[in-house]
Design a protein around this motif. Structure first.
Motif, PDB file in Angstrom:
ATOM      1  N   ASP A  28     -11.504   4.442 -24.688  1.00 33.43           N
ATOM      2  CA  ASP A  28     -11.620   3.051 -25.150  1.00 33.43           C
ATOM      3  C   ASP A  28     -11.185   2.924 -26.609  1.00 33.43           C
ATOM      4  OD1 ASP A  28     -12.487   2.111 -22.722  1.00 33.43           O
ATOM      5  OD2 ASP A  28     -14.622   2.217 -23.220  1.00 33.43           O
ATOM      6  N   VAL A  29     -11.615   3.902 -27.437  1.00 35.17           N
ATOM      7  CA  VAL A  29     -11.230   3.892 -28.852  1.00 35.17           C
ATOM      8  C   VAL A  29      -9.721   4.039 -29.001  1.00 35.17           C
ATOM      9  CG1 VAL A  29     -11.416   5.165 -31.034  1.00 35.17           C
ATOM     10  CG2 VAL A  29     -13.468   4.719 -29.674  1.00 35.17           C
ATOM     11  N   LEU A  30      -9.115   4.842 -28.128  1.00 29.09           N
ATOM     12  CA  LEU A  30      -7.661   5.043 -28.162  1.00 29.09           C
ATOM     13  C   LEU A  30      -6.905   3.863 -27.548  1.00 29.09           C
ATOM     14  CD1 LEU A  30      -7.542   8.824 -27.150  1.00 29.09           C
ATOM     15  CD2 LEU A  30      -6.969   7.860 -29.381  1.00 29.09           C
ATOM     16  N   LYS A  31      -7.660   2.882 -27.019  1.00 26.83           N
ATOM     17  CA  LYS A  31      -7.093   1.638 -26.465  1.00 26.83           C
ATOM     18  C   LYS A  31      -6.107   1.908 -25.332  1.00 26.83           C
ATOM     19  CE  LYS A  31      -7.733  -0.866 -30.814  1.00 26.83           C
ATOM     20  NZ  LYS A  31      -7.091  -1.629 -31.910  1.00 26.83           N
ATOM     21  N   TYR A  32      -6.559   2.723 -24.398  1.00 24.36           N
ATOM     22  CA  TYR A  32      -5.686   2.987 -23.257  1.00 24.36           C
ATOM     23  C   TYR A  32      -5.598   1.735 -22.386  1.00 24.36           C
ATOM     24  CZ  TYR A  32      -8.537   3.286 -18.987  1.00 24.36           C
ATOM     25  OH  TYR A  32      -9.264   2.983 -17.879  1.00 24.36           O
ATOM     26  N   LYS A  33      -4.415   1.539 -21.804  1.00 25.65           N
ATOM     27  CA  LYS A  33      -4.207   0.371 -20.945  1.00 25.65           C
ATOM     28  C   LYS A  33      -4.000   0.815 -19.513  1.00 25.65           C
ATOM     29  CE  LYS A  33       0.711  -0.014 -22.211  1.00 25.65           C
ATOM     30  NZ  LYS A  33       0.765   1.169 -23.073  1.00 25.65           N
ATOM     31  N   GLU A  34      -4.062  -0.110 -18.591  1.00 25.65           N
ATOM     32  CA  GLU A  34      -4.091   0.228 -17.165  1.00 25.65           C
ATOM     33  C   GLU A  34      -2.830   0.930 -16.701  1.00 25.65           C
ATOM     34  OE1 GLU A  34      -4.925  -2.165 -13.017  1.00 25.65           O
ATOM     35  OE2 GLU A  34      -5.954  -2.834 -14.840  1.00 25.65           O
ATOM     36  N   THR A  35      -1.711   0.699 -17.371  1.00 24.95           N
ATOM     37  CA  THR A  35      -0.451   1.340 -16.946  1.00 24.95           C
ATOM     38  C   THR A  35      -0.282   2.746 -17.538  1.00 24.95           C
ATOM     39  OG1 THR A  35       0.706   0.243 -18.778  1.00 24.95           O
ATOM     40  CG2 THR A  35       0.727  -0.865 -16.623  1.00 24.95           C
ATOM     41  N   ASP A  36      -1.152   3.106 -18.469  1.00 28.05           N
ATOM     42  CA  ASP A  36      -1.092   4.468 -19.012  1.00 28.05           C
ATOM     43  C   ASP A  36      -1.534   5.478 -17.954  1.00 28.05           C
ATOM     44  OD1 ASP A  36      -0.269   3.610 -21.520  1.00 28.05           O
ATOM     45  OD2 ASP A  36      -2.312   3.434 -22.295  1.00 28.05           O
ATOM     46  N   LYS A  37      -1.040   6.703 -18.101  1.00 25.38           N
ATOM     47  CA  LYS A  37      -1.402   7.777 -17.178  1.00 25.38           C
ATOM     48  C   LYS A  37      -2.523   8.627 -17.776  1.00 25.38           C
ATOM     49  CE  LYS A  37       2.033   7.014 -14.215  1.00 25.38           C
ATOM     50  NZ  LYS A  37       1.882   6.791 -12.769  1.00 25.38           N
ATOM     51  N   ILE A  38      -3.464   9.036 -16.921  1.00 24.99           N
ATOM     52  CA  ILE A  38      -4.563   9.885 -17.361  1.00 24.99           C
ATOM     53  C   ILE A  38      -4.713  11.042 -16.379  1.00 24.99           C
ATOM     54  CG2 ILE A  38      -7.046  10.025 -17.834  1.00 24.99           C
ATOM     55  CD1 ILE A  38      -7.033   7.051 -18.435  1.00 24.99           C
ATOM     56  N   LEU A  39      -4.882  12.244 -16.908  1.00 25.22           N
ATOM     57  CA  LEU A  39      -5.169  13.404 -16.074  1.00 25.22           C
ATOM     58  C   LEU A  39      -6.446  14.062 -16.596  1.00 25.22           C
ATOM     59  CD1 LEU A  39      -4.448  15.466 -13.862  1.00 25.22           C
ATOM     60  CD2 LEU A  39      -3.075  16.695 -15.569  1.00 25.22           C
ATOM     61  N   PHE A  40      -7.487  14.082 -15.759  1.00 26.43           N
ATOM     62  CA  PHE A  40      -8.743  14.747 -16.106  1.00 26.43           C
ATOM     63  C   PHE A  40      -8.694  16.198 -15.634  1.00 26.43           C
ATOM     64  CE2 PHE A  40     -10.244  10.309 -15.937  1.00 26.43           C
ATOM     65  CZ  PHE A  40     -10.965  10.247 -17.124  1.00 26.43           C
ATOM     66  N   LEU A  41      -9.031  17.130 -16.526  1.00 30.87           N
ATOM     67  CA  LEU A  41      -9.152  18.529 -16.151  1.00 30.87           C
ATOM     68  C   LEU A  41     -10.622  18.899 -16.009  1.00 30.87           C
ATOM     69  CD1 LEU A  41      -6.518  20.434 -18.336  1.00 30.87           C
ATOM     70  CD2 LEU A  41      -6.255  19.438 -16.068  1.00 30.87           C
ATOM     71  N   TYR A  42     -10.899  19.759 -15.079  1.00 29.71           N
ATOM     72  CA  TYR A  42     -12.206  20.366 -14.793  1.00 29.71           C
ATOM     73  C   TYR A  42     -13.114  19.457 -13.972  1.00 29.71           C
ATOM     74  CZ  TYR A  42     -16.390  23.203 -15.291  1.00 29.71           C
ATOM     75  OH  TYR A  42     -17.493  23.970 -15.029  1.00 29.71           O
ATOM     76  N   LYS A  68     -12.053   3.779 -10.432  1.00 30.57           N
ATOM     77  CA  LYS A  68     -12.022   3.962  -8.979  1.00 30.57           C
ATOM     78  C   LYS A  68     -10.712   3.501  -8.349  1.00 30.57           C
ATOM     79  CE  LYS A  68     -14.715   3.039  -4.809  1.00 30.57           C
ATOM     80  NZ  LYS A  68     -15.959   2.421  -4.266  1.00 30.57           N
ATOM     81  N   ASN A  69     -10.226   2.349  -8.753  1.00 32.64           N
ATOM     82  CA  ASN A  69      -9.040   1.769  -8.109  1.00 32.64           C
ATOM     83  C   ASN A  69      -7.774   1.915  -8.936  1.00 32.64           C
ATOM     84  OD1 ASN A  69     -10.580   0.784  -5.862  1.00 32.64           O
ATOM     85  ND2 ASN A  69     -11.335  -0.870  -7.183  1.00 32.64           N
ATOM     86  N   ASN A  70      -7.815   2.754  -9.951  1.00 35.33           N
ATOM     87  CA  ASN A  70      -6.661   2.944 -10.821  1.00 35.33           C
ATOM     88  C   ASN A  70      -5.838   4.121 -10.330  1.00 35.33           C
ATOM     89  OD1 ASN A  70      -4.809   3.334 -12.894  1.00 35.33           O
ATOM     90  ND2 ASN A  70      -6.281   2.785 -14.503  1.00 35.33           N
ATOM     91  N   ASN A  71      -4.669   3.839  -9.777  1.00 31.74           N
ATOM     92  CA  ASN A  71      -3.806   4.889  -9.213  1.00 31.74           C
ATOM     93  C   ASN A  71      -3.078   5.692 -10.287  1.00 31.74           C
ATOM     94  OD1 ASN A  71      -4.431   4.213  -6.525  1.00 31.74           O
ATOM     95  ND2 ASN A  71      -2.899   2.564  -6.536  1.00 31.74           N
ATOM     96  N   ASN A  72      -3.196   5.269 -11.537  1.00 28.40           N
ATOM     97  CA  ASN A  72      -2.550   6.002 -12.623  1.00 28.40           C
ATOM     98  C   ASN A  72      -3.443   7.113 -13.185  1.00 28.40           C
ATOM     99  OD1 ASN A  72      -0.061   4.598 -12.761  1.00 28.40           O
ATOM    100  ND2 ASN A  72      -1.123   2.857 -13.703  1.00 28.40           N
ATOM    101  N   ILE A  73      -4.594   7.305 -12.557  1.00 23.72           N
ATOM    102  CA  ILE A  73      -5.529   8.339 -13.011  1.00 23.72           C
ATOM    103  C   ILE A  73      -5.617   9.446 -11.962  1.00 23.72           C
ATOM    104  CG2 ILE A  73      -7.912   8.834 -13.687  1.00 23.72           C
ATOM    105  CD1 ILE A  73      -8.165   5.947 -14.592  1.00 23.72           C
ATOM    106  N   ALA A  74      -5.392  10.684 -12.378  1.00 23.30           N
ATOM    107  CA  ALA A  74      -5.451  11.841 -11.470  1.00 23.30           C
ATOM    108  C   ALA A  74      -6.381  12.896 -12.068  1.00 23.30           C
ATOM    109  CB  ALA A  74      -4.053  12.413 -11.257  1.00 23.30           C
ATOM    110  N   HIS A  75      -6.620  13.960 -11.311  1.00 23.95           N
ATOM    111  CA  HIS A  75      -7.470  15.037 -11.823  1.00 23.95           C
ATOM    112  C   HIS A  75      -7.083  16.374 -11.190  1.00 23.95           C
ATOM    113  CE1 HIS A  75      -9.880  13.764  -8.158  1.00 23.95           C
ATOM    114  NE2 HIS A  75      -9.722  15.052  -7.944  1.00 23.95           N
ATOM    115  N   ILE A  76      -7.392  17.434 -11.906  1.00 29.10           N
ATOM    116  CA  ILE A  76      -7.392  18.795 -11.368  1.00 29.10           C
ATOM    117  C   ILE A  76      -8.772  19.342 -11.711  1.00 29.10           C
ATOM    118  CG2 ILE A  76      -6.330  21.080 -11.380  1.00 29.10           C
ATOM    119  CD1 ILE A  76      -3.777  19.804 -12.456  1.00 29.10           C
ATOM    120  N   SER A  77      -9.639  19.399 -10.730  1.00 27.71           N
ATOM    121  CA  SER A  77     -11.037  19.692 -11.022  1.00 27.71           C
ATOM    122  C   SER A  77     -11.428  21.101 -10.594  1.00 27.71           C
ATOM    123  CB  SER A  77     -11.943  18.671 -10.316  1.00 27.71           C
ATOM    124  OG  SER A  77     -12.121  19.029  -8.955  1.00 27.71           O
TER     125      SER A  77
END
Length: 573
Positions: free
Chosen positions: A413-427, A441-450
């Motif tokens: 939120d502080v980095l002001k990410y927008k919905e079209t930005d890509k996010i990859l969560f690790l772990y 939940k419904n953001n297809n631009n967010i992925a993970h490798i957990s």
């Protein structure tokens, strides 16, 4: 008239004694409640284990609920308790933490009654000292603010200890049945609670078997306990022999942990809550010489309590023998299992013996004849603990859950990410952050490798990764390319990113500790490779690979760190 006068005087003193006792106990309870309420609503949110506890408790009952428990490593009672709590009080973080505060405060009252029945005579002063110790115990305060099993586990263990002491004194039918029911509750609250109940039962048999009708009453109560426990026992057996939970693949054993166990329980300084430093005495030193903070707030209170416990051991009282045999049995069993790599040696895993250790210490304290010595010990200990709790940044009420799942959400939120930005969560999977960021939940631009599905980098299955990861993955770590990971990144990150969009790699820093150069050296050195936990190797590899590929295709804008989290920022230019 004289007889009537004396009777009235006796009744007056009896009433005043009860009133004074009630007043002091209320003060202790208000103190315990006040200390446990300080900073209870943590801004960083729940960390991994707390979040899992909440997720299991809110799962649909019964099928999804019990399936979720089996996938984890704890017995079902606490999740049932929390599920009922949520129905009445909701599942805000404050409410969930309060579910641990309530048994935490009730434990103080229960330990008062435990302290009263030490020795051969009822002693209200012993009860008040015991309650006072529990009120200012950093270990109990910490877990009274944690959405975990340990606050309720301490309460149930204290309840079982109470009925064990009652059974040793008077093994009638009522006390034996209560002993069995409380044993059942402990075993359904904690997966390895049966270890405590085993040694508690052996100790009770040894020190109460000469009492009249003991064998008949106690054997009957044990049969009741076993009948109750059979269905739960089968369930716990399935949990315990899940290979994933006994691989010790992320925290190797060190001999410092058994020492930090005692500082955690008897000093205000908590060290071995998640993973202790590898050396104990090194904590007493720093670059300037002695670490007086550790000496004053960890070692000095520990020595005071150890002094009292050793004094208590000289008593031949059967209750003291019960405390010692039960505690030593559990401690040595868990120590042996940890040394052989079957379980992680953490203080909280032996919460069951904490009531017995406290009562052993109170026995020793009460045995001192010198009243001035008692006052000095009790006052010094209380001042040290209260000062540390209220003033230190390492206080149990100030310890930040640096793994808190709300931290990366706030950072994004502080980095002001927008919905079209890509996010990859690790772990952690992206679903882990839904409580604090429902739009994930419904953001297809967010992925993970957990940690639950990192096998996409190799194409193996999770069972093989947990059991044979070091052997299976070594060849992969030596290669410079990874087609499976390349395909994943292209599909989820690089192919859909547009000019002006950013890519955020959310990295959980405690498990990605090796740079590419350090990792190459570890993989190439057999001894280092064998000694390094697989979890750190595999996620350091994934992080390094993603950063390398993202830097090649995008513009690197730096990284932001906060507590256990690091976010790498890239932009499509």
């Amino acid at each position: 008239v004289k007889i009537l006068y004396n009777f009235c005087i006796l009744r007056y003193h009896f009433f005043m004694d009860k009133k004074k006792l009630f007043f002091i106990l209320c003060l202790i309870l208000f103190l315990s409640l006040g200390l446990r309420f300080i900073n209870i609503d943590k801004q960083e949110g729940m960390w991994n284990d707390e979040y899992l506890t909440w997720e299991i408790a809110k799962a649909a009952f019964p099928k999804e609920f019990f399936e979720a428990i089996i996938r984890n490593c704890h017995a079902p009672l606490h999740y049932l308790y929390l599920k009922i709590w949520i129905q009445f009080f909701g599942d805000t973080d404050f409410s969930l933490r309060t579910s641990s505060l309530v048994p935490g405060v009730l434990s103080v009252i229960l330990m008062f009654f435990n302290g009263r029945i030490l020795g051969k005579k009822i002693s209200n002063s012993n009860g008040l000292i015991t309650a006072g110790f529990c009120a200012i115990s950093s270990f109990l305060i910490y877990f009274s603010q944690e959405v975990r099993i340990y606050s309720l586990l301490f309460f149930l263990s204290a309840l079982h200890t109470y009925f064990a002491l009652k059974t040793i004194d008077e093994p009638d039918n009522k006390n034996c049945i209560c002993f069995a029911i409380s044993a059942f509750l402990v075993m359904t609250e904690h997966t390895i609670g049966f270890v405590f109940i085993f040694f508690s039962s052996i100790s009770t048999i040894l020190f109460a078997n000469k009492k009249k009708k003991f064998k008949k009453n106690f054997i009957l109560s044990l049969l009741i306990m076993l009948l109750l426990f059979v269905p739960v026992g089968i369930f716990i057996y399935a949990i315990m022999f899940n290979q994933q939970y006994f691989s010790q693949w992320w925290a190797p054993f060190s001999f410092a942990k058994p020492a930090f166990f005692f500082t955690d329980l008897f000093s205000p300084y908590l060290i071995n809550i998640t993973n202790a430093p590898p050396y104990f005495w090194s904590m007493a030193q720093n670059e300037n010489g002695f670490n007086f903070g550790f000496i004053l707030f960890a070692l000095l209170p520990l020595f005071m309590c150890a002094f009292c416990m050793l004094k208590g051991l000289f008593s031949l009282d059967n209750k003291v023998k019960y405390f010692f045999l039960t505690s030593a049995g559990v401690y040595l069993t868990v120590l042996s299992a940890s040394f052989s790599g079957k379980i992680i040696f953490l203080t909280k895993y032996m919460t069951e013996i904490y009531p017995a250790l406290i009562l052993l210490m109170i026995c020793g304290f009460a045995s001192f004849k010198d009243k001035n010595l008692k006052i000095i010990l009790a006052t010094s200990y209380s001042v040290i603990c209260l000062f540390f709790i209220l003033a230190s940044n390492y206080s149990p009420v100030k310890l930040v859950r640096t793994e808190g799942q709300n931290i990366p959400v706030i950072m994004l939120d502080v980095l002001k990410y927008k919905e079209t930005d890509k996010i990859l969560f690790l772990y952690y999977p992206k679903e882990r952050f839904l409580k604090y960021s429902p739009e994930i939940k419904n953001n297809n631009n967010i992925a993970h490798i957990s940690k639950y599905d990192f096998t996409l980098v190799k194409g193996s299955d999770m069972e093989d990764a947990y059991k044979n990861g070091k052997e299976t993955y070594k060849e992969l770590f030596e290669l410079k390319t990874n087609k499976l990971l390349d395909d994943f990144l292209e599909r989820n990150i690089f192919s859909g990113i547009k000019k002006g969009d950013r890519f955020f790699l959310v990295d959980f820093a405690p498990v990605t500790i090796f740079s590419a150069e350090d990792l190459d050296e570890i993989v190439q050195t057999e001894q280092k490779y064998n000694d390094t936990p697989f979890l750190y190797i595999v996620f350091s590899y994934i992080r390094n690979y993603v950063v390398k590929e993202a830097s090649r295709l995008l513009c690197y804008d730096g990284a932001v760190n906060h507590m256990d989290w690091r976010i790498y920022i890239f932009e499509k230019t």
